[in-house]
Design a protein around this motif. Structure first.
Motif, PDB file in Angstrom:
ATOM      1  N   ALA A 171      13.973   8.700  12.067  1.00 18.87           N
ATOM      2  CA  ALA A 171      12.909   7.548  12.460  1.00 18.87           C
ATOM      3  C   ALA A 171      13.503   6.974  14.240  1.00 18.87           C
ATOM      4  CB  ALA A 171      12.587   6.396  11.667  1.00 18.87           C
TER       5      ALA A 171
ATOM      6  N   GLN B 149      13.609   4.501  16.919  1.00 19.75           N
ATOM      7  CA  GLN B 149      14.416   3.475  16.840  1.00 19.75           C
ATOM      8  C   GLN B 149      13.735   2.317  18.205  1.00 19.75           C
ATOM      9  OE1 GLN B 149      18.906   1.046  18.630  1.00 19.75           O
ATOM     10  NE2 GLN B 149      18.663   2.397  16.625  1.00 19.75           N
TER      11      GLN B 149
ATOM     12  N   ARG C  72       8.974  -6.722  13.591  1.00 15.70           N
ATOM     13  CA  ARG C  72       9.679  -6.220  12.629  1.00 15.70           C
ATOM     14  C   ARG C  72       8.869  -5.588  10.968  1.00 15.70           C
ATOM     15  NH1 ARG C  72      14.990  -5.146  11.564  1.00 15.70           N
ATOM     16  NH2 ARG C  72      15.706  -7.213  12.650  1.00 15.70           N
ATOM     17  N   TYR C  73       7.885  -6.522  10.671  1.00 15.48           N
ATOM     18  CA  TYR C  73       7.239  -6.634   8.840  1.00 15.48           C
ATOM     19  C   TYR C  73       6.469  -5.523  10.046  1.00 15.48           C
ATOM     20  CZ  TYR C  73       4.177  -6.473   5.354  1.00 15.48           C
ATOM     21  OH  TYR C  73       3.188  -5.845   4.272  1.00 15.48           O
TER      22      TYR C  73
ATOM     23  N   GLU D 167       7.903  -1.959  10.855  1.00 18.05           N
ATOM     24  CA  GLU D 167       8.631  -1.220  10.207  1.00 18.05           C
ATOM     25  C   GLU D 167       7.738  -0.373   8.909  1.00 18.05           C
ATOM     26  OE1 GLU D 167      13.404  -3.143   9.340  1.00 18.05           O
ATOM     27  OE2 GLU D 167      11.888  -3.859   8.187  1.00 18.05           O
ATOM     28  N   GLU D 168       6.808  -1.219   8.968  1.00 23.38           N
ATOM     29  CA  GLU D 168       5.563  -0.542   7.955  1.00 23.38           C
ATOM     30  C   GLU D 168       4.994   1.088   8.369  1.00 23.38           C
ATOM     31  OE1 GLU D 168       3.514  -1.810   4.915  1.00 23.38           O
ATOM     32  OE2 GLU D 168       5.477  -2.081   4.735  1.00 23.38           O
ATOM     33  N   GLU D 169       5.023   0.917  10.057  1.00 24.86           N
ATOM     34  CA  GLU D 169       5.219   2.427  10.330  1.00 24.86           C
ATOM     35  C   GLU D 169       5.668   3.415  10.215  1.00 24.86           C
ATOM     36  OE1 GLU D 169       1.751   3.067  11.354  1.00 24.86           O
ATOM     37  OE2 GLU D 169       0.981   1.140  10.263  1.00 24.86           O
ATOM     38  N   GLY D 170       6.934   2.609   9.649  1.00 25.43           N
ATOM     39  CA  GLY D 170       8.135   4.109  10.130  1.00 25.43           C
ATOM     40  C   GLY D 170       8.787   4.564  10.928  1.00 25.43           C
ATOM     41  N   TRP D 171       9.065   3.202  11.810  1.00 21.66           N
ATOM     42  CA  TRP D 171       9.653   3.174  12.606  1.00 21.66           C
ATOM     43  C   TRP D 171      11.585   2.542  12.366  1.00 21.66           C
ATOM     44  CZ3 TRP D 171       4.668   1.946  15.435  1.00 21.66           C
ATOM     45  CH2 TRP D 171       4.321   2.559  15.882  1.00 21.66           C
ATOM     46  N   GLU D 172      12.111   2.318  12.936  1.00 20.86           N
ATOM     47  CA  GLU D 172      13.448   1.550  12.471  1.00 20.86           C
ATOM     48  C   GLU D 172      13.607   0.870  13.625  1.00 20.86           C
ATOM     49  OE1 GLU D 172      18.195   2.112  12.606  1.00 20.86           O
ATOM     50  OE2 GLU D 172      17.327   3.756  13.415  1.00 20.86           O
ATOM     51  N   VAL D 173      13.457  -0.425  13.627  1.00 20.22           N
ATOM     52  CA  VAL D 173      14.095  -1.596  14.173  1.00 20.22           C
ATOM     53  C   VAL D 173      15.124  -2.096  14.258  1.00 20.22           C
ATOM     54  CG1 VAL D 173      12.471  -3.963  14.322  1.00 20.22           C
ATOM     55  CG2 VAL D 173      11.410  -2.066  13.485  1.00 20.22           C
TER      56      VAL D 173
ATOM     57  N   ARG E 241      17.265  -5.926  16.533  1.00 22.93           N
ATOM     58  CA  ARG E 241      16.547  -7.094  16.888  1.00 22.93           C
ATOM     59  C   ARG E 241      17.473  -7.665  17.762  1.00 22.93           C
ATOM     60  NH1 ARG E 241      16.539 -13.130  14.888  1.00 22.93           N
ATOM     61  NH2 ARG E 241      15.915 -14.569  16.686  1.00 22.93           N
TER      62      ARG E 241
END
Length: 243
Positions: free
Chosen positions: A4, A6, A21-22, A25-31, A33
């Motif tokens: 994924a 970042q 973040r939520y 991450e729902e779209e599949g990306w790594e977050v 912070r």
């Protein structure tokens, strides 16, 4: 399966960081912070993200200065940056774009608009994620050495430059300062002109001699309480700008 992408979020608000973040991450990306720009630079030393989303208003170093530092580094300047501002017409948009941000959005923007901008920036991203070894750090705090026989003045230098993000080392005299230079690497040395045992002129002369064996440039600044032409001339003759 490809890993994924970042995204690095630079946001001091816990609530807004969690919301971002939520959403991402729902779209599949790594977050990942960072709560400050300084911590973001440390994170960039470890891993290069595909995108940086930064709040303009941050404690300490603000978002526009973070952008400038990212853009000035050859290894990170290709990373797209999305700047988040307080709201439309806040006056921060020109400053953000001037500093190198690729786009800006108000924090109040609808989530679907934010995701559209993120996807567009990711499509144009030229960054390649990579894990760095400690020796390959892209960013570090500039290291300053202050040589002065006055503890009070040394503390004032530490406070002034430390608050600007510099790493400041103190030396309470010429001999201690020269020993620090011999065993450590500094970007800049600030030397008091008038000191007991050895004055600043002699210290600068010895620094200049030591600099011939160093593999990194070092700026030397002479500090004097009397800005007379004679003192300035004496100091400039012995305080080369680089080693």
């Amino acid at each position: 399966m490809e890993p994924a992408l970042q995204i690095l979020i630079v946001e001091d608000s816990e609530t807004q960081a969690l919301q971002l973040r939520y959403l991402l991450e729902e779209e599949g990306w790594e977050v990942v912070r960072a709560s400050t720009a300084e911590l973001a630079l440390e994170e960039l030393n470890r891993h290069l993200p595909a995108l940086i989303i930064a709040d303009y208003h941050l404690p300490g170093m603000q978002g526009d200065e973070l952008c400038r530092r990212v853009r000035m580094n050859v290894n990170t300047r290709g990373i797209p940056i999305l700047m988040l501002t307080a709201g439309e017409g806040s006056g921060t948009e020109p400053a953000g774009l001037d500093s190198g941000a690729d786009d800006y959005l108000a924090k109040s923007v609808a989530p679907d608009i934010l995701l559209l901008r993120v996807r567009a920036l990711l499509r144009g991203s030229g960054a390649r994620s990579s894990v760095l070894s400690p020796q390959e750090a892209y960013f570090r705090r500039a290291r300053l050495l202050a040589i002065d026989d006055s503890p009070t003045y040394l503390e004032s230098l530490v406070d002034a430059f430390g608050s600007e993000g510099y790493e400041v080392t103190q030396a309470a005299g010429a001999k201690e300062g020269l020993a620090q230079i011999e065993h450590g690497a500094f970007d800049c040395v600030m030397v008091d002109l008038v000191m007991p045992e050895m004055d600043g002129i002699e210290v600068c002369r010895r620094i200049h001699e030591m600099g011939r064996a160093m593999d990194h440039p070092m700026i030397v600044i002479m500090l004097t309480s009397s800005e007379t032409k004679e003192d300035m001339t004496r100091g400039s003759k012995r305080a080369p700008m680089t080693s």
